[in-house]
Design an enzyme around this catalytic site. Structure first.
Site, PDB file in Angstrom:
ATOM      1  N   HIS A 147      23.680  30.120  33.015  1.00 47.22           N
ATOM      2  CA  HIS A 147      24.186  28.786  33.323  1.00 47.22           C
ATOM      3  C   HIS A 147      25.655  28.890  33.722  1.00 47.22           C
ATOM      4  CE1 HIS A 147      26.218  24.968  31.797  1.00 47.22           C
ATOM      5  NE2 HIS A 147      25.536  24.595  32.865  1.00 47.22           N
ATOM      6  N   SER A 148      26.010  28.304  34.854  1.00 47.14           N
ATOM      7  CA  SER A 148      27.397  28.175  35.262  1.00 47.14           C
ATOM      8  C   SER A 148      28.093  29.538  35.306  1.00 47.14           C
ATOM      9  CB  SER A 148      28.085  27.195  34.303  1.00 47.14           C
ATOM     10  OG  SER A 148      29.305  26.750  34.802  1.00 47.14           O
ATOM     11  N   PHE A 149      29.150  29.728  34.536  1.00 46.31           N
ATOM     12  CA  PHE A 149      29.869  31.002  34.490  1.00 46.31           C
ATOM     13  C   PHE A 149      28.920  32.160  34.175  1.00 46.31           C
ATOM     14  CE2 PHE A 149      32.049  34.110  31.713  1.00 46.31           C
ATOM     15  CZ  PHE A 149      32.945  34.641  32.630  1.00 46.31           C
TER      16      PHE A 149
END
Length: 355
Positions: A147-149
Site C-alpha cells: 500500500h502506498s509507500f
C-alpha cells in the site's frame, strides 16, 4: 503524513471491481521458527491470525504477523508511510485462505526495532529489509502486496530481484516515484533529511505522552483518509501504553516521506520495468492520492506516463483497476478490493475484464 501515489486518469477506462468472494475463516495454528524467525501465537488479534513473528536483523528485529496456510504460496504485505502491519488486518481475512500472508513492520515502524544510531532511513534500506525477511523465512519466490509507500518499495525490490517476485499488487501505489515534479527540490530534501536526523539525535527531549483519545484525535487530523476504526487499529500497533498514557512507537528520525524517497528519472523507470518478471496488479482508488506531495496531486501526467509504460512493456502481465474509495480503501472498505486481489492471486493467466 502519508505517501500518495499516482492513480488513474481520464484516459484509462474505469473498471468495476468484481464483488469479493466471502472467504472461509482462516485456521489458527502455530508454526515452528523458520530460519531466524521467532513465532508466537496471538489468537486475540486479527481474524485468522496465525502468529506474530520476530525476525532477527543486525540492528534488532523486524516484527511481522502471519495469516493463512503456512504451506501455501507466500505473500509479503508492505504497509504505507508511518503505518504498520495492522494496515492489512481487515483485508487479509477476506482473501483466499490457501495462501500464506506475512505483513511486516518496516524498521522504525510498528513493533520493529529502530535503526541503530547514525543510520539513516533511506528508500534502499527498506528495499533491503524485504530481502532480509525473505532470507529469514527461506522464501525463494513470493508475491508482494504493498500500500502506498510499501508499493513503491515493493516495486523497486521487484525490479532489483526480478527472479524472486511472482506477483506484485499495488494498492493506490506506484512501483516507482518519478522525479518529474521534484527535480528542483531533490537536493533540499537530502539536506533536510540530514539536518532532521542530526536534530533528533542531539535532542534529549523524551517522547511525548498523550491520552489515547488525544492521540487518536491527532492521528485522524493528520490522516484525513483514515476512518476512526482504522485509526484505532493502526495505533494498536503504532503506540505503546505507559503509566500516563500512550507514546508513539515510530522512530522520530522518520519524518517526511520525500526525505527517504528515491525519485527516479523516466529513463530509469522504463529500464527498471523492462527487468520486471512479475505480473502486476495496480488498484487505483478514485479518491486516492496522485503524487508524493499533495501540492502535485493535480498533475496526472506522470501517472499517464507510468501506465502507458507498464501497459506497453508488460502487456498481458499488467492489470489496472479503479475502485471507489480513498487512499485507505483497503482498510476503510476492504471488500472494494478483496475480490480483485483474490482473482489476481488465484489466476494463472490474464483475467478477462481488466485493462
Amino acid at each position: 503524513m502519508r505517501w500518495p501515489l499516482p492513480g488513474s486518469s481520464s484516459n484509462a477506462a474505469t473498471l468495476r471491481a468484481p464483488r469479493p468472494r466471502r472467504a472461509v475463516p482462516l485456521s489458527l495454528r502455530t508454526g515452528g521458527g523458520a530460519g531466524c524467525a521467532e513465532r508466537t501465537t496471538n489468537a486475540c488479534s486479527a481474524p485468522g491470525l496465525l502468529s506474530e513473528l520476530k525476525l532477527a536483523v543486525p540492528w534488532g528485529h523486524i516484527a511481522a504477523k502471519a495469516w493463512g496456510s503456512a504451506q501455501g504460496p507466500p505473500v509479503l504485505c508492505l504497509h504505507g508511510w508511518l503505518d504498520n502491519a495492522n494496515s492489512f488486518d481487515r483485508l487479509i481475512p477476506l482473501l483466499p485462505q490457501d495462501f500464506h500472508y506475512v505483513a511486516m513492520d518496516f524498521g522504525g515502524h510498528g513493533l520493529s526495532s529502530h535503526y541503530s544510531p547514525g543510520l539513516p532511513y533511506y528508500h534502499q534500506s527498506f528495499v533491503s529489509e524485504i530481502r532480509r525477511v525473505a532470507a529469514a523465512l527461506k522464501w525463494n519466490r513470493f508475491s508482494l502486496m504493498g500500500h502506498s509507500f510499501g508499493g513503491t518499495v515493493g516495486g523497486m525490490f521487484s525490479c532489483t530481484f526480478p527472479e524472486m517476485v511472482d506477483k506484485l499488487i499495488l494498492l493506490d501505489a506506484s512501483p516507482f516515484a518519478l522525479d518529474s515534479n521534484e527535480l528542483e527540490h531533490l537536493l533540499t530534501y537530502r539536506r533536510r533529511a540530514i539536518e532532521h536526523t542530526l536534530q533528533v539525535e542531539a535532542s534529549q527531549k523524551p517522547s511525548r505522552v498523550v491520552s489515547p483519545a488525544e492521540m487518536l484525535q491527532g492521528f485522524l487530523k493528520n490522516n484525513s483518509h483514515v476512518g476512526e476504526e482504522c485509526g484505532e487499529l493502526l495505533l494498536q500497533r503504532g503506540a505503546t501504553r505507559v503509566a500516563a498514557g500512550l507514546v508513539l512507537n515510530r522512530d522520530r528520525r522518520i519524518a517526511w516521506p520525500e526525505h527517504s524517497f528515491e525519485f527516479v528519472s523516466r529513463e530509469l523507470f522504463v529500464h527498471a520495468i523492462r527487468k520486471l518478471q512479475a505480473r502486476v496488479l495496480l488498484i487505483k482508488a478514485l479518491q486516492g492520492y496522485y503524487a508524493v506531495r499533495r501540492e502535485n496531486d493535480a498533475n496526472r501526467e506522470p501517472l499517464l506516463f507510468m501506465l502507458a509504460t507498464l501497459r506497453s512493456t508488460l502487456t498481458e502481465r499488467f492489470q489496472f483497476v479503479e475502485v471507489p474509495g480513498n487512499h485507505y480503501v483497503h482498510m476503510n472498505e476492504p471488500r472494494h478490493v478483496a475480490g480483485v486481489i483474490s482473482a489476481f492471486l488465484q489466476s494463472t493467466g490474464r483475467q478477462p475484464g481488466y485493462s
